[in-house]
Design a protein around this motif. Sequence first.
Motif, PDB file in Angstrom:
ATOM      1  N   CYS B 143      11.683   0.819 -12.650  1.00 34.24           N
ATOM      2  CA  CYS B 143      11.701  -0.130 -11.535  1.00 34.24           C
ATOM      3  C   CYS B 143      11.888  -1.550 -12.078  1.00 34.24           C
ATOM      4  CB  CYS B 143      10.410  -0.029 -10.731  1.00 34.24           C
ATOM      5  SG  CYS B 143       8.929  -0.514 -11.648  1.00 34.24           S
ATOM      6  N   ARG B 144      11.973  -2.533 -11.177  1.00 35.33           N
ATOM      7  CA  ARG B 144      12.107  -3.930 -11.603  1.00 35.33           C
ATOM      8  C   ARG B 144      10.779  -4.445 -12.127  1.00 35.33           C
ATOM      9  NH1 ARG B 144      16.476  -6.756  -8.992  1.00 35.33           N
ATOM     10  NH2 ARG B 144      17.726  -5.325  -7.742  1.00 35.33           N
ATOM     11  N   ARG B 145      10.891  -5.485 -12.921  1.00 34.81           N
ATOM     12  CA  ARG B 145       9.689  -6.078 -13.498  1.00 34.81           C
ATOM     13  C   ARG B 145       8.736  -6.567 -12.398  1.00 34.81           C
ATOM     14  NH1 ARG B 145      10.016 -10.646 -18.222  1.00 34.81           N
ATOM     15  NH2 ARG B 145       7.796 -10.996 -18.487  1.00 34.81           N
ATOM     16  N   GLY B 146       9.315  -7.151 -11.359  1.00 34.55           N
ATOM     17  CA  GLY B 146       8.488  -7.646 -10.256  1.00 34.55           C
ATOM     18  C   GLY B 146       7.747  -6.514  -9.566  1.00 34.55           C
ATOM     19  N   THR B 147       8.404  -5.383  -9.469  1.00 41.02           N
ATOM     20  CA  THR B 147       7.765  -4.226  -8.835  1.00 41.02           C
ATOM     21  C   THR B 147       6.591  -3.741  -9.676  1.00 41.02           C
ATOM     22  OG1 THR B 147       9.915  -3.582  -7.954  1.00 41.02           O
ATOM     23  CG2 THR B 147       8.188  -1.917  -7.915  1.00 41.02           C
ATOM     24  N   ALA B 148       6.804  -3.721 -10.992  1.00 42.76           N
ATOM     25  CA  ALA B 148       5.720  -3.297 -11.887  1.00 42.76           C
ATOM     26  C   ALA B 148       4.536  -4.245 -11.754  1.00 42.76           C
ATOM     27  CB  ALA B 148       6.221  -3.263 -13.327  1.00 42.76           C
ATOM     28  N   ASN B 149       4.831  -5.536 -11.711  1.00 44.71           N
ATOM     29  CA  ASN B 149       3.780  -6.534 -11.563  1.00 44.71           C
ATOM     30  C   ASN B 149       3.037  -6.342 -10.235  1.00 44.71           C
ATOM     31  OD1 ASN B 149       2.937  -9.475 -10.594  1.00 44.71           O
ATOM     32  ND2 ASN B 149       2.847  -9.348 -12.825  1.00 44.71           N
ATOM     33  N   ALA B 150       3.801  -6.044  -9.190  1.00 41.16           N
ATOM     34  CA  ALA B 150       3.172  -5.838  -7.878  1.00 41.16           C
ATOM     35  C   ALA B 150       2.293  -4.587  -7.887  1.00 41.16           C
ATOM     36  CB  ALA B 150       4.262  -5.708  -6.810  1.00 41.16           C
ATOM     37  N   LEU B 151       2.744  -3.539  -8.564  1.00 36.42           N
ATOM     38  CA  LEU B 151       1.932  -2.312  -8.646  1.00 36.42           C
ATOM     39  C   LEU B 151       0.601  -2.603  -9.343  1.00 36.42           C
ATOM     40  CD1 LEU B 151       4.692   0.292  -9.620  1.00 36.42           C
ATOM     41  CD2 LEU B 151       3.341   0.301  -7.512  1.00 36.42           C
ATOM     42  N   LEU B 152       0.669  -3.380 -10.410  1.00 39.36           N
ATOM     43  CA  LEU B 152      -0.558  -3.732 -11.137  1.00 39.36           C
ATOM     44  C   LEU B 152      -1.482  -4.578 -10.252  1.00 39.36           C
ATOM     45  CD1 LEU B 152       0.993  -4.618 -14.615  1.00 39.36           C
ATOM     46  CD2 LEU B 152      -0.678  -2.811 -14.189  1.00 39.36           C
ATOM     47  N   SER B 153      -0.910  -5.544  -9.580  1.00 39.73           N
ATOM     48  CA  SER B 153      -1.722  -6.422  -8.726  1.00 39.73           C
ATOM     49  C   SER B 153      -2.382  -5.636  -7.609  1.00 39.73           C
ATOM     50  CB  SER B 153      -0.851  -7.530  -8.123  1.00 39.73           C
ATOM     51  OG  SER B 153      -0.331  -8.321  -9.148  1.00 39.73           O
ATOM     52  N   ARG B 154      -1.585  -4.779  -6.983  1.00 43.80           N
ATOM     53  CA  ARG B 154      -2.144  -3.982  -5.884  1.00 43.80           C
ATOM     54  C   ARG B 154      -3.216  -3.026  -6.391  1.00 43.80           C
ATOM     55  NH1 ARG B 154       3.245  -2.188  -4.048  1.00 43.80           N
ATOM     56  NH2 ARG B 154       4.243  -4.066  -3.276  1.00 43.80           N
ATOM     57  N   GLY B 155      -2.952  -2.449  -7.565  1.00 44.93           N
ATOM     58  CA  GLY B 155      -3.940  -1.533  -8.145  1.00 44.93           C
ATOM     59  C   GLY B 155      -5.251  -2.239  -8.409  1.00 44.93           C
ATOM     60  N   ARG B 156      -5.151  -3.386  -9.009  1.00 47.21           N
ATOM     61  CA  ARG B 156      -6.382  -4.153  -9.304  1.00 47.21           C
ATOM     62  C   ARG B 156      -7.074  -4.573  -8.007  1.00 47.21           C
ATOM     63  NH1 ARG B 156      -3.580  -6.635 -14.148  1.00 47.21           N
ATOM     64  NH2 ARG B 156      -2.518  -7.944 -12.634  1.00 47.21           N
ATOM     65  N   ALA B 157      -6.254  -4.967  -7.029  1.00 56.95           N
ATOM     66  CA  ALA B 157      -6.836  -5.390  -5.750  1.00 56.95           C
ATOM     67  C   ALA B 157      -7.557  -4.231  -5.072  1.00 56.95           C
ATOM     68  CB  ALA B 157      -5.733  -5.932  -4.842  1.00 56.95           C
ATOM     69  N   SER B 158      -6.969  -3.057  -5.156  1.00 56.93           N
ATOM     70  CA  SER B 158      -7.622  -1.888  -4.542  1.00 56.93           C
ATOM     71  C   SER B 158      -8.926  -1.574  -5.249  1.00 56.93           C
ATOM     72  CB  SER B 158      -6.693  -0.668  -4.619  1.00 56.93           C
ATOM     73  OG  SER B 158      -5.512  -0.915  -3.902  1.00 56.93           O
TER      74      SER B 158
END
Lengths: 249, 177
Positions: B143-158
Amino acid sequence: MSEFGDPILRAALASVRRLEATDDEVARVIKRAREARFTRRTGTLIAAVLAALVLLAGSAYAVPATRHVIDDVAGTFTGWAAGNDDGAPGRPLAADDDAPSWVRSEGGRLIAKTDGVPLYVTRAKSNEGTVLSFSLGGESAPISISGSNTIEGWRKTFRDHAVVVLGGLPPDEGSKRFPLFGVTARSVERVELRYASGPPLVADGINGGFVLMADATRPLREIVVYSADGHELDRADASTFSADTTRGS
Amino acid sequence: MSQLDPEQAARRALNVALRTALPILGSRDAAADVAQDVATDVLRSLRRLRDPDAFDAWVYRITVRHTMRAVRKRKARLVEVPLELAVEADDVALVGVDRDLVIAARGALGQALATLPARQRVALVLRYVHDLSDREIAAALGCRRGTANALLSRGRASLRQIPALEEIAAQMEGTYA
């Protein structure tokens, strides 16, 4: 939660970083990778063993070339195995070929196909030299069997033969036909499967290999191959591939 | 990895896959199955890898593919992630937090991870187990770098929403403030 992130996650998962595969797991995967080239993915293990035995028997029973052999099976594959695509057997894979993923990833070629049952060949470099693998059956086919050897290993089997039967699969319960497959010299244009009695099964337009859907109700006798001008080039015993034999009874 | 010796390659692939799949699948046996598939694929295609320096990135991609496939097969049942492995002194020293907090976090994280979407789990594991960058995680996930960053952010937020982890973080803050 005012602060949450890296430190606690790293600490919680730190023990996972220390996981190590055991020596047994390493040994198992190396063995599995070696064996992956000779697998039958459906059916019973017994059937796989039988098919392998039959394959070996086929090599042993191939009759000496005594007729008009002007080239041999080794000649069909050695040039391609050495990296020369000119005159390569069969054809490259098409997008809609139902080839197993490993055949596709290794740039395999389709050398025969009958009633939807394909026969592929692949070449791959290894420490022991170029390995040629023959694989019957597609990714979604209910049958799949393959055999591998170095080109030097195959040469012993292929030399001085215009036809070599690689194997026959035991017919499914209630099935009246089963695949019998093999490889041929470049000069072979026609393959004829002769039964103990009755009319033969004929395939034309051969290009390095064949798949014949043999009659499971009739004992097999031999494979006879011919050149484009109708000369008989070679014969190979096929009686060991009769349905009763391949069933192991 | 400068030399692609098969045994070395097999061991490396097995370790990467085990460490990735265990926290995601929650079972050593299931992780071992994935690891065998990954390492077998790696060995079968090893000679086709032209750039030895790309070995790790290649193994991560194969690992993610097989792990996601295993997740799909297991999605019908709840997976509890057992991270009850022993806490080593290094774990504590590494991050400078209290040993009891690490133990508590480990238990809560095991359950919390199981509630996250698979791709978020994979992204978190690639970051916090393998220390991959956003770019490397993106390459592994395709995936794109931004998508990876978003996955990490969402994971941490959850994870922040998990009461037990929130409590642990609060304690951590109080202890080390």
